[in-house]
Design a protein around this motif. Structure first.
Motif, PDB file in Angstrom:
ATOM      1  N   GLU A   1       1.092  -0.828   0.315  1.00  0.00           N
ATOM      2  CA  GLU A   1      -0.351   0.329   0.632  1.00  0.00           C
ATOM      3  C   GLU A   1       0.985   0.986  -0.114  1.00  0.00           C
ATOM      4  O   GLU A   1       1.793   1.148   0.368  1.00  0.00           O
ATOM      5  CB  GLU A   1      -0.461  -0.051   1.484  1.00  0.00           C
ATOM      6  N   GLY A   2       0.914   2.412  -0.698  1.00  0.00           N
ATOM      7  CA  GLY A   2       1.391   3.789  -0.720  1.00  0.00           C
ATOM      8  C   GLY A   2       3.076   3.469  -0.915  1.00  0.00           C
ATOM      9  O   GLY A   2       3.215   4.290  -0.895  1.00  0.00           O
ATOM     10  N   ALA A   3       3.109   2.533  -1.750  1.00  0.00           N
ATOM     11  CA  ALA A   3       4.320   2.147  -2.508  1.00  0.00           C
ATOM     12  C   ALA A   3       4.999   3.513  -3.815  1.00  0.00           C
ATOM     13  O   ALA A   3       5.979   3.377  -4.321  1.00  0.00           O
ATOM     14  CB  ALA A   3       4.354   0.796  -2.751  1.00  0.00           C
TER      15      ALA A   3
ATOM     16  N   ARG B  10      -0.979  -4.085 -10.356  1.00  0.00           N
ATOM     17  CA  ARG B  10      -1.019  -4.711  -9.439  1.00  0.00           C
ATOM     18  C   ARG B  10      -1.735  -6.064 -10.789  1.00  0.00           C
ATOM     19  O   ARG B  10      -2.686  -5.508 -11.921  1.00  0.00           O
ATOM     20  CB  ARG B  10      -2.289  -5.262  -8.552  1.00  0.00           C
ATOM     21  N   TYR B  11      -1.236  -7.128 -10.578  1.00  0.00           N
ATOM     22  CA  TYR B  11      -1.817  -7.969 -10.897  1.00  0.00           C
ATOM     23  C   TYR B  11      -1.870  -9.573 -10.174  1.00  0.00           C
ATOM     24  O   TYR B  11      -1.843  -9.732  -9.205  1.00  0.00           O
ATOM     25  CB  TYR B  11      -0.717  -8.874 -12.738  1.00  0.00           C
TER      26      TYR B  11
ATOM     27  N   THR C 129      -1.948 -11.181  -5.722  1.00  0.00           N
ATOM     28  CA  THR C 129      -2.856 -11.961  -5.131  1.00  0.00           C
ATOM     29  C   THR C 129      -2.407 -13.343  -4.083  1.00  0.00           C
ATOM     30  O   THR C 129      -1.969 -13.866  -3.143  1.00  0.00           O
ATOM     31  CB  THR C 129      -3.539 -13.658  -5.764  1.00  0.00           C
TER      32      THR C 129
ATOM     33  N   TYR D   6      -1.125 -11.404  -1.356  1.00  0.00           N
ATOM     34  CA  TYR D   6      -2.005 -10.506   0.413  1.00  0.00           C
ATOM     35  C   TYR D   6      -2.446 -11.820   0.174  1.00  0.00           C
ATOM     36  O   TYR D   6      -3.233 -12.164   1.364  1.00  0.00           O
ATOM     37  CB  TYR D   6      -2.812  -8.954  -0.669  1.00  0.00           C
TER      38      TYR D   6
ATOM     39  N   TYR E 233      -8.046  -4.433   3.240  1.00  0.00           N
ATOM     40  CA  TYR E 233      -6.891  -4.900   3.901  1.00  0.00           C
ATOM     41  C   TYR E 233      -6.690  -3.802   4.079  1.00  0.00           C
ATOM     42  O   TYR E 233      -5.284  -3.513   4.697  1.00  0.00           O
ATOM     43  CB  TYR E 233      -5.897  -5.189   1.747  1.00  0.00           C
TER      44      TYR E 233
ATOM     45  N   GLY F  92      11.672   2.772  -3.813  1.00  0.00           N
ATOM     46  CA  GLY F  92      10.007   3.739  -3.795  1.00  0.00           C
ATOM     47  C   GLY F  92      10.158   4.499  -3.104  1.00  0.00           C
ATOM     48  O   GLY F  92       9.338   5.676  -2.893  1.00  0.00           O
TER      49      GLY F  92
HETATM   50  N1  T5A Z   1      -5.448  -6.995  -3.779  1.00  0.00           N
HETATM   51  C1  T5A Z   1      -5.374  -6.070  -4.590  1.00  0.00           C
HETATM   52  C2  T5A Z   1      -5.248  -8.524  -3.343  1.00  0.00           C
HETATM   53  O1  T5A Z   1      -5.681  -8.009  -2.267  1.00  0.00           O
HETATM   54  N2  T5A Z   1      -4.909  -9.086  -3.714  1.00  0.00           N
HETATM   55  C3  T5A Z   1      -5.103  -8.813  -5.495  1.00  0.00           C
HETATM   56  O2  T5A Z   1      -5.273 -10.270  -5.966  1.00  0.00           O
HETATM   57  C4  T5A Z   1      -5.295  -7.576  -5.803  1.00  0.00           C
HETATM   58  C5  T5A Z   1      -4.991  -7.837  -7.816  1.00  0.00           C
HETATM   59  C6  T5A Z   1      -6.709  -2.179  -4.318  1.00  0.00           C
HETATM   60  C7  T5A Z   1      -6.530  -3.542  -2.897  1.00  0.00           C
HETATM   61  O3  T5A Z   1      -6.575  -4.762  -3.304  1.00  0.00           O
HETATM   62  C8  T5A Z   1      -5.573  -5.741  -3.113  1.00  0.00           C
HETATM   63  C9  T5A Z   1      -4.209  -4.953  -2.221  1.00  0.00           C
HETATM   64  C10 T5A Z   1      -5.063  -3.586  -2.225  1.00  0.00           C
HETATM   65  O4  T5A Z   1      -5.095  -3.565  -0.803  1.00  0.00           O
HETATM   66  P1  T5A Z   1      -5.740   0.095  -4.189  1.00  0.00           P
HETATM   67  O5  T5A Z   1      -6.497   1.407  -3.696  1.00  0.00           O
HETATM   68  O6  T5A Z   1      -6.398  -0.145  -5.782  1.00  0.00           O
HETATM   69  O7  T5A Z   1      -6.469  -1.215  -3.281  1.00  0.00           O
HETATM   70  O8  T5A Z   1      -4.856   0.069  -3.938  1.00  0.00           O
HETATM   71  P2  T5A Z   1      -3.256   0.587  -4.137  1.00  0.00           P
HETATM   72  O9  T5A Z   1      -2.843  -0.585  -5.461  1.00  0.00           O
HETATM   73  O10 T5A Z   1      -2.925   0.096  -2.482  1.00  0.00           O
HETATM   74  O11 T5A Z   1      -3.280   1.668  -4.080  1.00  0.00           O
HETATM   75  P3  T5A Z   1      -2.418   2.614  -3.159  1.00  0.00           P
HETATM   76  O12 T5A Z   1      -2.859   3.745  -3.585  1.00  0.00           O
HETATM   77  O13 T5A Z   1      -2.738   1.880  -1.836  1.00  0.00           O
HETATM   78  O14 T5A Z   1      -0.424   2.744  -3.251  1.00  0.00           O
HETATM   79  P4  T5A Z   1       0.592   2.493  -4.638  1.00  0.00           P
HETATM   80  O15 T5A Z   1      -0.766   2.823  -6.361  1.00  0.00           O
HETATM   81  O16 T5A Z   1       0.891   2.235  -5.026  1.00  0.00           O
HETATM   82  O17 T5A Z   1       0.815   4.558  -4.340  1.00  0.00           O
HETATM   83  P5  T5A Z   1       0.078   5.847  -5.143  1.00  0.00           P
HETATM   84  O18 T5A Z   1       0.514   5.797  -5.856  1.00  0.00           O
HETATM   85  O19 T5A Z   1      -1.816   5.734  -5.233  1.00  0.00           O
HETATM   86  O20 T5A Z   1       0.345   6.994  -3.567  1.00  0.00           O
HETATM   87  C11 T5A Z   1       0.034   7.447  -2.246  1.00  0.00           C
HETATM   88  C12 T5A Z   1       0.442   8.352  -1.644  1.00  0.00           C
HETATM   89  O21 T5A Z   1       1.684   8.194  -1.576  1.00  0.00           O
HETATM   90  C13 T5A Z   1       2.436   9.823  -2.385  1.00  0.00           C
HETATM   91  C14 T5A Z   1       1.247   9.776  -3.010  1.00  0.00           C
HETATM   92  O22 T5A Z   1       1.292  10.933  -3.474  1.00  0.00           O
HETATM   93  C15 T5A Z   1      -0.446   9.341  -2.155  1.00  0.00           C
HETATM   94  O23 T5A Z   1      -0.701   9.933  -1.808  1.00  0.00           O
HETATM   95  N3  T5A Z   1       3.445   8.705  -3.510  1.00  0.00           N
HETATM   96  C16 T5A Z   1       4.365   9.433  -2.687  1.00  0.00           C
HETATM   97  N4  T5A Z   1       4.980  10.574  -1.497  1.00  0.00           N
HETATM   98  C17 T5A Z   1       6.054  10.915  -1.409  1.00  0.00           C
HETATM   99  N5  T5A Z   1       7.312  10.809  -2.656  1.00  0.00           N
HETATM  100  C18 T5A Z   1       6.849   9.571  -3.456  1.00  0.00           C
HETATM  101  N6  T5A Z   1       8.249   8.796  -4.317  1.00  0.00           N
HETATM  102  C19 T5A Z   1       5.709   9.046  -3.349  1.00  0.00           C
HETATM  103  N7  T5A Z   1       4.590   8.640  -4.630  1.00  0.00           N
HETATM  104  C20 T5A Z   1       3.916   8.619  -3.899  1.00  0.00           C
END
Ligand code: T5A
Length: 207
Positions: free
Chosen positions: A14-16, A97-98, A102, A105, A155, A186
């Motif tokens: 999350e948040g990576a 994600r792909y 799974t 998580y 999650y 990251g």
């Molecule tokens: N899941 C998914 C399962 O359990 N099984 C599965 O098979 C699959 C496919 C999906 C959920 O589903 C679970 C996993 C997850 O819990 P989602 O909301 O689509 O949920 O999921 P995430 O992928 O977790 O999305 P997040 O938004 O939490 O994480 P990200 O995409 O990694 O991060 P991002 O780019 O949105 O950034 C998060 C925050 O950090 C900041 C951004 O501005 C944002 O506020 N940020 C940074 N800050 C500082 N420096 C950097 N380099 C930054 N990059 C981003």
């Protein structure tokens, strides 16, 4: 980059920064006239999005096997309706994600049957050409989720021990699949990270 469809996946906790970097990579390739489809899981096609709602925002706690199968049902729908047609049309697909998610998580995180997940992954019949695994500390995960201030999904509510298993799970995925995966720290700023990821993609698929 050769004009054949490449399948690039982003993985990590999350948040990576996956969504941020997947979009930046898609924009940067599109700016160089590479046809790109940016998509995500769970979801990414109409049927798969219905299952996403059930998995992330529904109140029902599924049995472990049911949850795994629902993720793969969503994925099978996404592959059939969006990913395969795009790849066949020569479009590069960038997927946030792909199936590694799974394994990590539902397998590492929730103790589900990893062998069953591996079998279902194989059944999908579509291995990514490149998987970019973004790694951040659990503290960074927490700080970024807090700063974002949105309601947590199912999650995200599971807390620090869960996030730790998730991080370790993705490190194991990268170590177990060195030909497909590149592990990328990251914690750096988004611009530096975007440039690093673009370089990795170019090295893998020369223009
Ligand atoms: N899941 C998914 C399962 O359990 N099984 C599965 O098979 C699959 C496919 C999906 C959920 O589903 C679970 C996993 C997850 O819990 P989602 O909301 O689509 O949920 O999921 P995430 O992928 O977790 O999305 P997040 O938004 O939490 O994480 P990200 O995409 O990694 O991060 P991002 O780019 O949105 O950034 C998060 C925050 O950090 C900041 C951004 O501005 C944002 O506020 N940020 C940074 N800050 C500082 N420096 C950097 N380099 C930054 N990059 C981003």
């Amino acid at each position: 980059m050769a004009r054949t469809g490449r399948f690039i996946t982003f993985e990590g906790g999350e948040g990576a920064g996956k969504s941020t970097q997947a979009r930046r990579l898609a924009d940067s390739l599109a700016a160089d006239c590479v046809p790109v489809l940016l998509t995500r899981e769970p979801g990414g096609s109409p049927g798969a999005e219905i299952l996403r709602q059930m998995l992330l925002n529904g109140s029902h706690e599924f049995a472990s096997e049911a949850e795994i199968i629902l993720h793969f049902a969503s994925r099978a729908e996404h592959i059939a309706r969006m990913i395969r047609p795009a790849l066949a049309a020569g479009i590069t697909v960038i997927c946030d994600r792909y199936y590694d998610s799974t394994l990590v998580y539902q397998g590492h995180g929730q103790g589900g049957d990893r062998h069953a997940i591996a079998v279902l992954s194989e059944l999908m019949g579509l291995v990514p050409d490149l998987t970019l695994v973004l790694d951040v500390s659990v503290a960074t995960t927490q700080a970024r989720l807090l700063a974002r201030g949105q309601a947590a999904d199912r999650y995200e509510r599971l807390g620090v021990p869960f996030f730790t298993r998730i991080r370790d799970g993705f490190l194991a995925v990268a170590a177990d699949n060195p030909a497909r995966c590149v592990l990328v720290p990251g914690e750096t700023d988004a611009d530096t990270l975007a440039a690093t990821l673009r370089r990795i993609v170019e090295q893998r698929f020369p223009i």
